[in-house]
Design an enzyme around this catalytic site. Sequence first.
Site, PDB file in Angstrom:
ATOM      1  N   GLY A 242       0.728  -1.173  -0.032  1.00  0.00           N
ATOM      2  CA  GLY A 242      -0.040  -0.081   0.087  1.00  0.00           C
ATOM      3  C   GLY A 242       0.771   1.330  -0.107  1.00  0.00           C
ATOM      4  CD  GLU A 279       0.372  -9.239   1.849  1.00  0.00           C
ATOM      5  OE1 GLU A 279      -0.251  -8.407   1.255  1.00  0.00           O
ATOM      6  OE2 GLU A 279       0.113 -10.132   2.273  1.00  0.00           O
ATOM      7  N   PRO A 280       4.331  -5.045  -0.696  1.00  0.00           N
ATOM      8  CG  PRO A 280       6.674  -4.130  -0.719  1.00  0.00           C
ATOM      9  CD  PRO A 280       5.769  -5.289  -0.058  1.00  0.00           C
ATOM     10  N   GLY A 281       3.830  -3.648  -3.751  1.00  0.00           N
ATOM     11  CA  GLY A 281       3.800  -3.600  -5.287  1.00  0.00           C
ATOM     12  C   GLY A 281       3.952  -2.300  -6.031  1.00  0.00           C
ATOM     13  NE  ARG A 318      -3.130   2.940 -11.436  1.00  0.00           N
ATOM     14  CZ  ARG A 318      -2.740   4.232 -10.957  1.00  0.00           C
ATOM     15  NH1 ARG A 318      -2.265   5.536 -11.540  1.00  0.00           N
ATOM     16  NH2 ARG A 318      -3.253   4.516  -9.510  1.00  0.00           N
ATOM     17  CE1 TYR A 322      -8.924   1.738  -9.939  1.00  0.00           C
ATOM     18  CE2 TYR A 322      -6.969   2.052 -11.026  1.00  0.00           C
ATOM     19  CZ  TYR A 322      -7.686   1.331 -10.316  1.00  0.00           C
ATOM     20  OH  TYR A 322      -7.313   0.008 -10.243  1.00  0.00           O
ATOM     21  CB  CYS A 349     -15.168   3.447 -30.173  1.00  0.00           C
ATOM     22  SG  CYS A 349     -14.205   3.194 -31.763  1.00  0.00           S
ATOM     23  CD  GLU A 350     -15.777   2.530 -23.846  1.00  0.00           C
ATOM     24  OE1 GLU A 350     -16.408   2.856 -22.951  1.00  0.00           O
ATOM     25  OE2 GLU A 350     -15.861   1.279 -23.895  1.00  0.00           O
ATOM     26  CE1 TYR A 377      -1.779  -3.392  -8.628  1.00  0.00           C
ATOM     27  CE2 TYR A 377      -0.858  -1.362  -7.849  1.00  0.00           C
ATOM     28  CZ  TYR A 377      -1.180  -2.537  -7.736  1.00  0.00           C
ATOM     29  OH  TYR A 377      -0.862  -3.370  -6.415  1.00  0.00           O
TER      30      TYR A 377
HETATM   31  N1  LLP Z   1      -1.553  -7.080  -0.832  1.00  0.00           N
HETATM   32  C1  LLP Z   1      -2.761  -7.376  -1.292  1.00  0.00           C
HETATM   33  C2  LLP Z   1      -3.656  -8.223  -0.529  1.00  0.00           C
HETATM   34  C3  LLP Z   1      -3.356  -6.360  -2.119  1.00  0.00           C
HETATM   35  O1  LLP Z   1      -4.796  -6.382  -2.340  1.00  0.00           O
HETATM   36  C4  LLP Z   1      -2.474  -5.557  -2.836  1.00  0.00           C
HETATM   37  C5  LLP Z   1      -3.103  -4.592  -3.910  1.00  0.00           C
HETATM   38  C6  LLP Z   1      -1.081  -5.273  -2.561  1.00  0.00           C
HETATM   39  C7  LLP Z   1      -0.767  -6.115  -1.573  1.00  0.00           C
HETATM   40  C8  LLP Z   1      -0.245  -4.566  -3.143  1.00  0.00           C
HETATM   41  O2  LLP Z   1      -0.476  -3.226  -3.024  1.00  0.00           O
HETATM   42  P1  LLP Z   1       0.464  -1.983  -3.244  1.00  0.00           P
HETATM   43  O3  LLP Z   1       1.673  -1.867  -2.482  1.00  0.00           O
HETATM   44  O4  LLP Z   1       0.614  -1.964  -4.679  1.00  0.00           O
HETATM   45  O5  LLP Z   1      -0.459  -0.710  -3.076  1.00  0.00           O
HETATM   46  N2  LLP Z   1      -5.064  -1.098  -9.666  1.00  0.00           N
HETATM   47  C9  LLP Z   1      -4.949  -0.272  -8.444  1.00  0.00           C
HETATM   48  C10 LLP Z   1      -4.473  -0.722  -7.313  1.00  0.00           C
HETATM   49  C11 LLP Z   1      -4.962  -1.942  -6.668  1.00  0.00           C
HETATM   50  C12 LLP Z   1      -4.360  -2.799  -5.620  1.00  0.00           C
HETATM   51  C13 LLP Z   1      -4.892  -3.793  -5.299  1.00  0.00           C
HETATM   52  N3  LLP Z   1      -4.203  -4.717  -4.066  1.00  0.00           N
HETATM   53  C14 LLP Z   1      -4.174   1.074  -9.174  1.00  0.00           C
HETATM   54  O6  LLP Z   1      -4.000   0.957 -10.025  1.00  0.00           O
HETATM   55  O7  LLP Z   1      -4.137   2.141  -8.319  1.00  0.00           O
END
Ligand code: LLP
Length: 424
Positions: A242, A279-281, A318, A322, A349-350, A377
């Site tokens: 997050g 769990e960083p993405g 995105r 969003y 076409c949107e 993402y």
């Molecule tokens: N762990 C869990 C259980 C999650 O659901 C997520 C993201 C993460 C870790 C990683 O979160 P992060 O560090 O990336 O914030 N598509 C959206 C973001 C959706 C996030 C979903 N869950 C966007 O483009 O902003």
Amino acid sequence: MKTALHFPLRDGVLHAEDIPLAALARQHGTPLYVYSRAALRSAWQRYENAIAGRNALVCYGVKANSNLAVLHEFQQLGAGFDIVSGGELARVLAAGASADRIVFSGVGKQAWEIRQALAAGIKCFNVESAGELARLADIAREAGVRAPVSLRVNPDVDAKTHPYISTGLKDNKFGIDIRQAPALYRQARQHAALEIVGVDCHIGSQITEISPYLDALDKLLALIDQLTAEGITLRHLDLGGGLGIRYTDEIPPDPADLLNPVFDALAQRGLDGLQIILEPGRSLVGNAGVLLTRVEYLKHTEARNFAIVDAAMNDLMRPALYEAWHQVAPVEPRAQTAARTYDIVGPICESGDWLARGRSLALAQGDLLAIQSAGAYAFSMSSQYNSRPRAAEVLVDGGQSWLIRARETIDSLYALERIPAAGQ
Ligand code: LLP
């Protein structure tokens, strides 16, 4: 013009590390995703520094960018992985991940996905409902193994982010109400096929403040106290992902800003032995990528100016989904052309097919644009809508580059489709 460290403007051309983006566009065509290996490594290093000497594991949130080369890079750097599907499990194993560093999140785990994860021997299932706990116990019993379980609790805190990516409020579909958690832990304890290993939460994404995490931590620590009093001990505490990144002028916290108070809180309670998982993405990949796109047409109407580019909402969803803001930079900025205010839109076409709005840019037809902060993402949410092959992806390291995903071919778009034989 603001440029990022790993995508510098040199000699009037934006680069990815040492390679001019215009050269990559010529070689591979557009739309094209370009990632910087140095940017991936420096994002990782910030987590590494924050956990140095601690009992902690960083599990990369695969959904942010699941290209095998990206997964392999993090595997080499020592990451674990947070997966949410059987497909992601297969990917991380193919990238060389070791199963005992994989945690499996998600509200809708299917029986086949649970079976495969059990067979692989993953570190932990982040269980999100009573129904899932029961299913997991049944499948583990049949397989003659014990399933490692952590309950993903919903701490009901406001992550103060976009409603679509806020996940820790009680209205969300995610997690188990923290008040129900003790009862479910008691149930889990009764199952011979379940082994309680941890507790987990994930409160949202693109979070730019620490306080929501600390609010969640307080609630989780209270739960841990209660469980300990009942003789249920845990090996780890997973605070999810997050942490936000800078898209425009955000000043997101460093991983250490989050982790230092967490380690302090654990030490104060004598919980030093508890492993911390994150769990960083986004914060590992988001600013490591750009989307390169070429201006097909400029259209100046009475109401607005449009730059119609060859990337679209199918490539980068995105903004449409969003109203997300991505910085747009010309790859070869023009000094002589007057700037106008443009909406950057795709060919789909949107009306929702836009990538950026109201940007002051000096443009001509054929110009290349770099849409920034497109490492997370972005490709992973892309589709083939309007029968548009998905973009290619390139990884750059210094002066070297690799095509890490070929552009999809047109015939692959319908290769799985069949026309029913006449008369059937
Ligand atoms: N762990 C869990 C259980 C999650 O659901 C997520 C993201 C993460 C870790 C990683 O979160 P992060 O560090 O990336 O914030 N598509 C959206 C973001 C959706 C996030 C979903 N869950 C966007 O483009 O902003």
